[in-house]
Write an enzyme that holds these catalytic residues in place. Structure first.
Site, PDB file in Angstrom:
ATOM      1  NE  ARG A 177      -6.142   0.479   4.242  1.00 30.96           N
ATOM      2  CZ  ARG A 177      -6.506  -0.714   3.762  1.00 30.96           C
ATOM      3  NH1 ARG A 177      -7.574  -0.818   3.042  1.00 30.96           N
ATOM      4  NH2 ARG A 177      -5.810  -1.799   4.052  1.00 30.96           N
ATOM      5  CB  THR A 178      -0.466   4.249   5.781  1.00 40.27           C
ATOM      6  OG1 THR A 178      -1.569   3.773   6.544  1.00 40.27           O
ATOM      7  CG2 THR A 178       0.208   5.391   6.506  1.00 40.27           C
ATOM      8  CE  LYS A 216      21.880  -7.814   0.434  1.00 40.18           C
ATOM      9  NZ  LYS A 216      22.283  -6.646  -0.354  1.00 40.18           N
ATOM     10  NE  ARG A 262       1.965   1.183   8.753  1.00 43.14           N
ATOM     11  CZ  ARG A 262       0.725   0.956   8.305  1.00 43.14           C
ATOM     12  NH1 ARG A 262       0.439  -0.185   7.702  1.00 43.14           N
ATOM     13  NH2 ARG A 262      -0.218   1.845   8.474  1.00 43.14           N
ATOM     14  CG  HIS A 290      -1.869   4.618  12.036  1.00 47.85           C
ATOM     15  ND1 HIS A 290      -1.311   5.558  11.195  1.00 47.85           N
ATOM     16  CD2 HIS A 290      -2.343   3.628  11.225  1.00 47.85           C
ATOM     17  CE1 HIS A 290      -1.446   5.140   9.949  1.00 47.85           C
ATOM     18  NE2 HIS A 290      -2.063   3.974   9.936  1.00 47.85           N
TER      19      HIS A 290
HETATM   20  N1   CP Z   1      -5.310   2.084   7.911  1.00 53.68           N
HETATM   21  C1   CP Z   1      -4.100   1.602   7.575  1.00 53.68           C
HETATM   22  O1   CP Z   1      -3.100   1.859   8.237  1.00 53.68           O
HETATM   23  O2   CP Z   1      -4.090   0.810   6.460  1.00 53.68           O
HETATM   24  P1   CP Z   1      -2.769   0.215   5.805  1.00 53.68           P
HETATM   25  O3   CP Z   1      -2.213  -0.810   6.763  1.00 53.68           O
HETATM   26  O4   CP Z   1      -3.209  -0.406   4.508  1.00 53.68           O
HETATM   27  O5   CP Z   1      -1.811   1.336   5.613  1.00 53.68           O
END
Ligand code: CP
Length: 314
Positions: free
Chosen positions: A58-59, A86, A108, A136
């Site tokens: 999603r993100t 590497k 992320r 998040h």
């Molecule tokens: N909600 C969320 O962070 O989903 P993803 O891990 O798929 O990005």
């Protein structure tokens, strides 16, 4: 820390007004998403680097789409298949991507604090797309946006966050975001995955499922994060589903207009049954839609160099 106004690495430093500004902008962005041509060129010529050192569905896709709807170009980097294998370090990886000229970094990482570390070392805005068990922020904002969309306000509401609280970066950002409003926050979950110390937060802890859900206007369910649990902190999934999960037969405990939320991915039949995920109380797929609008608002706020009206009239 990340610089407020430059970076979005935590919801902590934002004021209520900052949050409301992003949510209001996201409302305009959602209107753009509903147009036949879902594009406004307000970030034309800009480049967003999406650096994902941890998996995401999603993100990552919604930041990519958000950038494209605003006319920006994107670089999409995944750790798997990269030169990380590497031995290239995080900072060196980011510095090399930076040499290609992105105007913002969305990042992320499995290590809590990694986006803070990078934000201090790069000149462009950094957006935390999830760091370990820490935060998040864009998910927190899209959750607030979704609640406000259904309830009309964030003030005067009772919100319950349920599940694997201590390993959840979503829970932390939800709490930091909701705390800027007159919202009563209740946490519920097994003791083994509850915060050891809740004193930094203005929250209540419910002792039973019924207590947790009966007055809630929104139930924010969380995924069991087995990949982040050092030991198996939930001995039995069947017991977890029975005592901490939601199923159709427990719906009677909820207020008739309570909404069910989940950041995804859902462990079906554990925190939520499949029936509830697709049921009429669930706003889970609306959260995903809203994620694009909120991420458009975030990118525009950080590098848009323009005014709100510019979007409405584009
Ligand atoms: N909600 C969320 O962070 O989903 P993803 O891990 O798929 O990005």
């Amino acid at each position: 820390m990340g610089v407020p106004g430059k970076d979005l690495v935590s919801l902590g430093p934002l004021s209520r007004e900052d949050v409301e500004e992003i949510l209001d902008l996201a409302t305009e962005m959602k209107k753009i998403m509903q147009r036949p041509v879902k594009k406004v060129p307000v970030l034309r010529g800009k480049v967003i680097a999406n650096l994902f050192f941890e998996p995401s569905t999603r993100t990552r896709t919604s930041f990519d789409l958000a950038a494209k709807y605003l006319g920006a170009d994107t670089i999409n980097f995944s750790a798997s298949g990269s030169s990380i294998s590497k031995g290239e370090t995080l900072l060196d990886t980011v510095k090399n991507i930076l040499a290609m000229g992105p105007d913002a970094i969305v990042m992320r990482h499995k290590s809590s604090g990694a986006p803070f570390f990078i934000a201090e070392r790069v000149p462009v805005p950094v957006v935390n797309a999830g760091d370990g068990i820490n935060e998040h922020p864009s998910q927190g904002l899209l959750n607030l946006f979704t609640i406000r969309e259904y309830k009309g306000t964030l003030d005067g509401l009772k919100i319950t966050i349920m599940g694997d609280i201590s390993h959840s970066r979503v829970a932390r950002s939800d709490i930091l975001g909701l705390s800027k409003f007159d919202t009563e926050i209740t946490l519920f979950g097994p003791r083994t995955v509850m915060f050891h110390d809740v004193s930094p937060y203005k929250v209540k802890i419910a002792k039973t499922l019924e207590e947790a859900v009966k007055d809630a206007d929104a139930l924010m369910m969380l995924r069991i994060q087995r990949e982040r649990q050092a030991a198996l902190l939930i001995p039995s999934i069947r017991e977890y589903a029975r005592f901490y999960g939601l199923s159709h037969r427990k719906l009677d405990m909820l207020k008739s207009d309570a909404i069910i939320m989940h950041p995804g991915p859902v462990n079906w039949e554990v925190e939520l049954t499949q029936e509830l995920v697709y049921g009429d109380r669930s706003v889970i797929f609306n959260q995903v839609t809203n994620g694009v609008a909120v991420r458009m608002a975030i990118l525009y706020t950080l590098i848009g160099e323009g005014k709100y009206e510019e979007i409405s009239s584009s």
